[in-house]
Design a protein around this motif. Structure first.
Motif, PDB file in Angstrom:
ATOM      1  N   ASP A 123      -5.627  -1.039 -59.712  1.00 42.99           N
ATOM      2  CA  ASP A 123      -4.782  -2.301 -59.167  1.00 42.99           C
ATOM      3  C   ASP A 123      -4.497  -2.212 -57.642  1.00 42.99           C
ATOM      4  OD1 ASP A 123      -3.190  -4.615 -59.553  1.00 42.99           O
ATOM      5  OD2 ASP A 123      -1.387  -3.286 -59.664  1.00 42.99           O
ATOM      6  N   VAL A 124      -4.566  -3.075 -56.877  1.00 39.26           N
ATOM      7  CA  VAL A 124      -4.274  -3.287 -55.468  1.00 39.26           C
ATOM      8  C   VAL A 124      -3.477  -4.279 -55.057  1.00 39.26           C
ATOM      9  CG1 VAL A 124      -5.286  -3.371 -53.292  1.00 39.26           C
ATOM     10  CG2 VAL A 124      -6.756  -2.431 -55.052  1.00 39.26           C
ATOM     11  N   GLN A 125      -2.271  -3.921 -54.478  1.00 32.59           N
ATOM     12  CA  GLN A 125      -1.378  -4.968 -54.206  1.00 32.59           C
ATOM     13  C   GLN A 125      -1.203  -4.931 -52.570  1.00 32.59           C
ATOM     14  OE1 GLN A 125       1.805  -3.315 -56.312  1.00 32.59           O
ATOM     15  NE2 GLN A 125       1.593  -4.731 -58.224  1.00 32.59           N
ATOM     16  N   VAL A 126      -0.795  -6.135 -51.971  1.00 35.60           N
ATOM     17  CA  VAL A 126      -0.653  -6.267 -50.604  1.00 35.60           C
ATOM     18  C   VAL A 126       0.668  -6.688 -50.387  1.00 35.60           C
ATOM     19  CG1 VAL A 126      -1.412  -7.206 -48.572  1.00 35.60           C
ATOM     20  CG2 VAL A 126      -3.132  -6.735 -50.077  1.00 35.60           C
ATOM     21  N   GLU A 127       1.714  -5.988 -49.626  1.00 33.51           N
ATOM     22  CA  GLU A 127       2.955  -6.333 -49.250  1.00 33.51           C
ATOM     23  C   GLU A 127       2.927  -6.685 -47.711  1.00 33.51           C
ATOM     24  OE1 GLU A 127       5.800  -3.341 -50.103  1.00 33.51           O
ATOM     25  OE2 GLU A 127       5.219  -3.526 -52.468  1.00 33.51           O
ATOM     26  N   ASP A 128       3.378  -7.827 -47.397  1.00 37.45           N
ATOM     27  CA  ASP A 128       3.656  -8.381 -45.856  1.00 37.45           C
ATOM     28  C   ASP A 128       2.507  -8.112 -45.139  1.00 37.45           C
ATOM     29  OD1 ASP A 128       6.159  -6.393 -46.249  1.00 37.45           O
ATOM     30  OD2 ASP A 128       4.974  -5.931 -44.568  1.00 37.45           O
ATOM     31  N   GLN A 129       1.214  -8.391 -45.601  1.00 40.14           N
ATOM     32  CA  GLN A 129       0.076  -8.277 -44.743  1.00 40.14           C
ATOM     33  C   GLN A 129      -0.259  -6.992 -44.185  1.00 40.14           C
ATOM     34  OE1 GLN A 129      -0.137 -11.663 -42.185  1.00 40.14           O
ATOM     35  NE2 GLN A 129      -0.351 -12.948 -43.465  1.00 40.14           N
ATOM     36  N   ASN A 130       0.667  -5.853 -44.104  1.00 43.09           N
ATOM     37  CA  ASN A 130       0.134  -4.725 -43.547  1.00 43.09           C
ATOM     38  C   ASN A 130       0.460  -3.433 -44.404  1.00 43.09           C
ATOM     39  OD1 ASN A 130       2.969  -4.660 -43.132  1.00 43.09           O
ATOM     40  ND2 ASN A 130       3.017  -4.257 -40.954  1.00 43.09           N
ATOM     41  N   LYS A 131       0.709  -3.834 -45.704  1.00 38.07           N
ATOM     42  CA  LYS A 131       0.747  -2.503 -46.553  1.00 38.07           C
ATOM     43  C   LYS A 131       0.011  -2.779 -47.592  1.00 38.07           C
ATOM     44  CE  LYS A 131       4.906   0.258 -47.134  1.00 38.07           C
ATOM     45  NZ  LYS A 131       6.488   0.219 -47.294  1.00 38.07           N
ATOM     46  N   ILE A 132      -0.910  -2.002 -48.176  1.00 39.08           N
ATOM     47  CA  ILE A 132      -1.664  -1.889 -49.097  1.00 39.08           C
ATOM     48  C   ILE A 132      -1.329  -0.864 -50.020  1.00 39.08           C
ATOM     49  CG2 ILE A 132      -4.019  -2.040 -50.062  1.00 39.08           C
ATOM     50  CD1 ILE A 132      -4.846  -2.473 -46.938  1.00 39.08           C
ATOM     51  N   ILE A 133      -0.794  -1.165 -51.442  1.00 43.41           N
ATOM     52  CA  ILE A 133      -0.624  -0.162 -52.419  1.00 43.41           C
ATOM     53  C   ILE A 133      -1.838  -0.255 -53.423  1.00 43.41           C
ATOM     54  CG2 ILE A 133       1.112   0.632 -54.184  1.00 43.41           C
ATOM     55  CD1 ILE A 133       3.240  -1.187 -52.719  1.00 43.41           C
ATOM     56  N   VAL A 134      -2.371   0.840 -53.530  1.00 43.98           N
ATOM     57  CA  VAL A 134      -3.467   1.146 -54.410  1.00 43.98           C
ATOM     58  C   VAL A 134      -2.943   2.013 -55.499  1.00 43.98           C
ATOM     59  CG1 VAL A 134      -5.805   2.245 -54.882  1.00 43.98           C
ATOM     60  CG2 VAL A 134      -4.999   1.336 -52.559  1.00 43.98           C
ATOM     61  N   SER A 135      -2.969   1.386 -56.829  1.00 41.45           N
ATOM     62  CA  SER A 135      -2.430   2.495 -58.036  1.00 41.45           C
ATOM     63  C   SER A 135      -3.299   2.320 -59.175  1.00 41.45           C
ATOM     64  CB  SER A 135      -0.899   1.824 -58.346  1.00 41.45           C
ATOM     65  OG  SER A 135      -1.174   0.310 -58.818  1.00 41.45           O
ATOM     66  N   GLY A 136      -3.197   3.308 -60.150  1.00 42.05           N
ATOM     67  CA  GLY A 136      -3.957   3.386 -61.422  1.00 42.05           C
ATOM     68  C   GLY A 136      -3.680   4.713 -62.087  1.00 42.05           C
ATOM     69  N   ILE A 137      -4.291   4.827 -63.154  1.00 46.34           N
ATOM     70  CA  ILE A 137      -4.116   6.175 -63.875  1.00 46.34           C
ATOM     71  C   ILE A 137      -4.873   7.231 -63.741  1.00 46.34           C
ATOM     72  CG2 ILE A 137      -3.144   4.539 -65.925  1.00 46.34           C
ATOM     73  CD1 ILE A 137      -5.741   5.351 -67.538  1.00 46.34           C
ATOM     74  N   ASP A 138      -6.106   7.177 -63.134  1.00 47.28           N
ATOM     75  CA  ASP A 138      -6.876   8.212 -62.546  1.00 47.28           C
ATOM     76  C   ASP A 138      -6.687   8.679 -61.216  1.00 47.28           C
ATOM     77  OD1 ASP A 138      -8.998   9.735 -62.347  1.00 47.28           O
ATOM     78  OD2 ASP A 138     -10.518   8.442 -63.227  1.00 47.28           O
ATOM     79  N   LYS A 139      -6.151   9.774 -61.042  1.00 46.51           N
ATOM     80  CA  LYS A 139      -5.896  10.229 -59.785  1.00 46.51           C
ATOM     81  C   LYS A 139      -7.205  10.637 -58.680  1.00 46.51           C
ATOM     82  CE  LYS A 139      -3.575  13.957 -57.479  1.00 46.51           C
ATOM     83  NZ  LYS A 139      -2.876  15.402 -57.458  1.00 46.51           N
ATOM     84  N   GLU A 140      -8.087  10.599 -59.319  1.00 43.49           N
ATOM     85  CA  GLU A 140      -9.470  10.807 -58.484  1.00 43.49           C
ATOM     86  C   GLU A 140      -9.739   9.376 -57.849  1.00 43.49           C
ATOM     87  OE1 GLU A 140     -13.863  12.610 -58.962  1.00 43.49           O
ATOM     88  OE2 GLU A 140     -12.349  13.328 -60.467  1.00 43.49           O
TER      89      GLU A 140
END
Length: 184
Positions: A123-140
């Motif tokens: 799951d990828v989220q973008v906050e105020d155009q200059n911050k990207i948060i990549v999240s998920g359950i598989d660390k690799e």
């Protein structure tokens, strides 16, 4: 004895661990399910609410795999309970990111926007155009996708422009030295 390998892995409530033939470990939890085939040389046992990894002998290869196997199982358990995330920052004039459905569109000073398709389970989220948060359950997978995003414009040492991890420190360099009195 491996310091990491000999530590037992606690199984939190709501998580089920299934150890099948040829060391295929399945971990199910509130966030999802992870399956991984681990080295057959390791002996993986579930005793009550703990998983214990043992090695058959002290061969160099088995010593190396002991801690690795334990860490991989522990990462799976943490992934299905809490999940993993990496935060990236974009620095530079005109550099920005935006989401378009399942695509991440990056404007990084190239003549064209860079488009990246989100992988399965990330799951990828973008906050105020200059911050990207990549999240998920598989660390690799989370780490790999974050690294791929970062390679689209690596941070440079002179102005600090590019994509960097949130906690990463960019060592800065001085630009061209101006004319000095000794050079004249």
């Amino acid at each position: 004895m491996s310091r990491i390998g000999k530590m037992p892995i606690a199984i939190p409530s709501g998580v089920t661990v299934d150890i099948a033939e040829n060391n295929t470990v399945t971990v199910k939890g509130p966030k999802g399910e992870l399956v991984r085939t681990l080295p057959e040389a390791m002996d993986i046992k579930q005793e009550g609410e703990e998983i214990i990894v043992e090695r058959p002998n002290d061969l160099k290869k088995n010593r190396a795999l002991h801690g690795l196997t334990r860490s991989l199982i522990n990462n799976m358990v943490i992934g299905v309970t809490e999940g993993y995330s990496k935060t990236l920052e974009i620095n530079g004039v005109g550099y920005r990111a935006q989401k378009q459905g399942k695509k991440l569109v990056l404007s990084l000073g190239y003549s064209h926007p860079v488009e990246m398709e989100d992988p399965e389970g990330i799951d990828v989220q973008v906050e105020d155009q200059n911050k990207i948060i990549v999240s998920g359950i598989d660390k690799e997978k989370v780490g790999q996708y974050a690294a791929e995003i970062r390679t689209k414009r690596l941070p440079e040492p002179y102005k600090g422009k590019g994509i960097k991890y949130e906690d990463e420190y960019i060592r800065r360099k001085d630009g061209k030295a101006g004319k000095t009195a000794a050079a004249e």
